[in-house]
Scaffold this active site. Structure first.
Site, PDB file in Angstrom:
ATOM      1  N   CYS A  36       0.825  -1.213   0.000  1.00  0.00           N
ATOM      2  CA  CYS A  36       0.000   0.000   0.000  1.00  0.00           C
ATOM      3  C   CYS A  36       0.861   1.267   0.000  1.00  0.00           C
ATOM      4  CB  CYS A  36      -0.914  -0.053   1.226  1.00  0.00           C
ATOM      5  SG  CYS A  36      -1.768   1.482   1.582  1.00  0.00           S
ATOM      6  N   CYS A  39      -0.114   4.012   2.516  1.00  0.00           N
ATOM      7  CA  CYS A  39       0.268   3.591   3.874  1.00  0.00           C
ATOM      8  C   CYS A  39       1.696   4.021   4.169  1.00  0.00           C
ATOM      9  CB  CYS A  39       0.151   2.075   4.028  1.00  0.00           C
ATOM     10  SG  CYS A  39      -1.513   1.434   3.786  1.00  0.00           S
TER      11      CYS A  39
END
Length: 113
Positions: A36, A39
């Site tokens: 991700c 993230c």
């Protein structure tokens, strides 16, 4: 942990109950994944927040791929999802990366009271 600066620690399905639900101060949980991108963008923001809000807010992360039980329990469908737990209950949920100033504004009600 031997570091003296508050860090963002990792929790798992196994210790989520103790580390998050049983914690004293509010806990901000980042549901994250290695793949991700947003993230990763959020990591330095959360590290800075952990240092600034030490004692008022604990910050942990949980990998959604390695911890499906907790991810399913809280209905997390996207990463990053930030969830604030207080007294064992989720009290706030935010999806997506954001700059620190905006995140602080969105957490004001949790931190202020």
């Amino acid at each position: 942990m031997t570091t003296h600066t508050p860090a963002v620690t990792e929790v798992t399905d196994a210790d989520f109950g103790t580390e998050v639900l049983g914690a004293g101060p509010p806990v901000l949980v980042q549901f994250t994944a290695e793949w991700c991108g947003p993230c990763r963008q959020l990591k330095p923001v959360l590290r800075a927040l952990a240092a600034e809000q030490a004692g008022r807010l604990r910050i942990v992360e949980i990998d959604v791929d390695r911890n499906p039980e907790t991810t399913l329990r809280y209905g997390v469908l996207a990463t990053p999802t930030l969830m604030v737990f207080r007294a064992g209950e989720p009290v706030k949920s935010l999806v997506g990366a954001r700059p620190k100033r905006r995140l602080l504004e969105e957490l004001e009600d949790v931190l202020g009271g």
